[in-house]
Design a protein around this motif. Sequence first.
Motif, PDB file in Angstrom:
ATOM      1  N   ILE A 110     -42.892 -33.597 -21.774  1.00  0.00           N
ATOM      2  CA  ILE A 110     -41.887 -33.803 -22.599  1.00  0.00           C
ATOM      3  C   ILE A 110     -40.576 -33.617 -22.181  1.00  0.00           C
ATOM      4  O   ILE A 110     -39.463 -34.468 -22.358  1.00  0.00           O
ATOM      5  CB  ILE A 110     -42.317 -33.067 -24.022  1.00  0.00           C
ATOM      6  N   THR A 111     -40.183 -32.395 -21.632  1.00  0.00           N
ATOM      7  CA  THR A 111     -38.971 -31.860 -21.111  1.00  0.00           C
ATOM      8  C   THR A 111     -38.496 -33.194 -19.652  1.00  0.00           C
ATOM      9  O   THR A 111     -37.319 -33.442 -19.875  1.00  0.00           O
ATOM     10  CB  THR A 111     -38.683 -30.588 -20.611  1.00  0.00           C
ATOM     11  N   GLY A 112     -39.535 -33.884 -19.238  1.00  0.00           N
ATOM     12  CA  GLY A 112     -39.415 -34.564 -17.976  1.00  0.00           C
ATOM     13  C   GLY A 112     -38.782 -35.931 -19.077  1.00  0.00           C
ATOM     14  O   GLY A 112     -37.881 -36.489 -18.237  1.00  0.00           O
ATOM     15  N   PHE A 113     -39.009 -36.230 -19.978  1.00  0.00           N
ATOM     16  CA  PHE A 113     -38.528 -37.324 -20.678  1.00  0.00           C
ATOM     17  C   PHE A 113     -36.853 -37.454 -20.874  1.00  0.00           C
ATOM     18  O   PHE A 113     -36.461 -38.407 -20.805  1.00  0.00           O
ATOM     19  CB  PHE A 113     -39.042 -37.559 -22.099  1.00  0.00           C
ATOM     20  N   VAL A 127     -40.480 -26.118 -15.423  1.00  0.00           N
ATOM     21  CA  VAL A 127     -40.788 -25.261 -16.458  1.00  0.00           C
ATOM     22  C   VAL A 127     -41.306 -23.951 -15.893  1.00  0.00           C
ATOM     23  O   VAL A 127     -42.211 -23.874 -15.038  1.00  0.00           O
ATOM     24  CB  VAL A 127     -41.885 -26.025 -17.172  1.00  0.00           C
ATOM     25  N   ASP A 128     -40.586 -22.833 -16.246  1.00  0.00           N
ATOM     26  CA  ASP A 128     -41.246 -21.505 -15.690  1.00  0.00           C
ATOM     27  C   ASP A 128     -40.492 -20.493 -16.575  1.00  0.00           C
ATOM     28  O   ASP A 128     -40.084 -20.592 -17.772  1.00  0.00           O
ATOM     29  CB  ASP A 128     -40.428 -21.366 -14.173  1.00  0.00           C
ATOM     30  N   SER A 132     -49.553 -24.433 -12.506  1.00  0.00           N
ATOM     31  CA  SER A 132     -48.598 -25.715 -12.136  1.00  0.00           C
ATOM     32  C   SER A 132     -49.284 -26.260 -10.839  1.00  0.00           C
ATOM     33  O   SER A 132     -48.735 -27.538 -10.640  1.00  0.00           O
ATOM     34  CB  SER A 132     -47.545 -25.054 -11.653  1.00  0.00           C
ATOM     35  N   LEU A 133     -50.232 -26.108 -10.393  1.00  0.00           N
ATOM     36  CA  LEU A 133     -50.962 -26.988  -9.108  1.00  0.00           C
ATOM     37  C   LEU A 133     -52.047 -27.585  -9.724  1.00  0.00           C
ATOM     38  O   LEU A 133     -52.561 -28.583  -8.976  1.00  0.00           O
ATOM     39  CB  LEU A 133     -51.337 -25.738  -8.112  1.00  0.00           C
ATOM     40  N   LYS A 134     -52.569 -27.629 -11.030  1.00  0.00           N
ATOM     41  CA  LYS A 134     -53.745 -28.270 -11.548  1.00  0.00           C
ATOM     42  C   LYS A 134     -53.331 -29.035 -12.952  1.00  0.00           C
ATOM     43  O   LYS A 134     -53.116 -28.542 -14.015  1.00  0.00           O
ATOM     44  CB  LYS A 134     -54.829 -27.466 -12.013  1.00  0.00           C
TER      45      LYS A 134
END
Length: 424
Positions: free
Chosen positions: A161-164, A185-186, A278-280
């Motif tokens: 969502i934040t990617g949008f 996101v962290d 964050s890797l899966k």
Amino acid sequence: MSGHSTYAPKTGFGKWMDARLPIARLMHDSFVSYPVPRNLNSFYTFGGILSLMLIVQIVTGIVLAMHYAANTEVAFNSVEQFVRDGNFGWLFRYMHANGASMFFIAVYIHIFRGLYYGSYKAPREILWILGCIIFLLMMATAFMGYVLPWGQMSFWGATVITGFFTAIPMIGDSIQTLLLGGFVVDNPTLNRFFSLHYLLPFMIVGVVILHVWALHVTGQTNPTGVEVKKTSDVIPFTPYATVKDAFAMVVFLIVFAWFLFYLPNFLGHPDNYIPADSLKTPAHIVPEWYFLPFYAILRAITFNISIPFTDIVLIDSKLGGVLAMFGSIAVLFLVPWLDTSPVRSANYRPIYRWFFWLLVITGIALGYLGSRPAEGGYVLAAQFFTFLYFAHFLVILPWLGKFEKPTPLPASITDAVLGEKAKA
Ligand code: HEM
């Protein structure tokens, strides 16, 4: 409607207080003697139910926050530990998570009630707009709350969502960095979201107070849509509306309890019981059910909009999706001006009634499509229903009001309730 106060303090202290801070008078005039139309049906109880749910969410949220740690290393375990070992931790957590769903069920019924009975029409435009602001704040609050337990869906939902926001030309990247507190996101994201998730409900309380204030200035509508004309059209809020609202709250709480005690995870996603990784990437990233119609609209725009006969892209598909999603909420703000019908209630609008139910079906269909992968027939169907959604507000509402022949309205609320008896 806000009218003349009938409050008369009985005790010496009551009189003393009334001359200094007339809060008892305010309460009496708003919730005791306040006149409400005598023909309100059960759909008019959802405002009260929403007020109750707001309190439930704030109280359970404050308790959860006492045990929560907004740090990516421990957030997931802090929630789990409270659920397993805390005194009634499971109850607080499930009340809060399922309470959010119940809150949205109630708000959707409340909004559709407003659309059916034309509650947004003059002079209640501001009341409606304040409602739309509450709805936006609720969505922001729920989205950020879902990130806090730091499960797989929390993390990936937030990432998607934040990617949008990056689709917004020029400033998109900066907005995303500001939201995330970094480039991904962290931990800073989790801290921001926790802080805002705690703040926004209190802002909702503020806007709800304005909402109810505006309501008390204009008075409530009623299923006939005919304004109050004479004293026999109204009854005092207490005991009539108080008892009816209380009964509806109990029924609503039974449904809530059914989810809470028998199906506490039915409305959630199992992947959120897996700590964020964050890797899966999960196979399907889906938001909570109450966001699915908007998610379907977001993903329905799979094409670029270009200048005809050239390769120049004006709006790429990603930005198109974001604009459509925000547009689907923005259009709600304009409803009071888009609906041109002089008649308020759909009870007297034979054609609008059909379109209203088509809108309900559209919302449910979009919800279903939002839960499906964005491929093949699902995308086509989502595009079709997105078109119907916007057509309802931008074409049907303005156009229908000019052509539709309404059925005859009752002369007053009393006439509608008593029929022939009133005339006699
Ligand atoms: C926390 C959320 C909300 C609370 C606590 C709340 C509270 C209330 C209350 C107590 C009433 C009077 C009782 C009733 O008619 O049900 C009311 C009426 C109303 N609300 Fe809300 N509301 C909320 C959200 C919304 C939203 C999201 C909208 C629209 C987008 C909205 C639009 C309206 C309208 C138009 C009325 C007047 C209804 C009429 O008289 O026909 N409200 N609200």
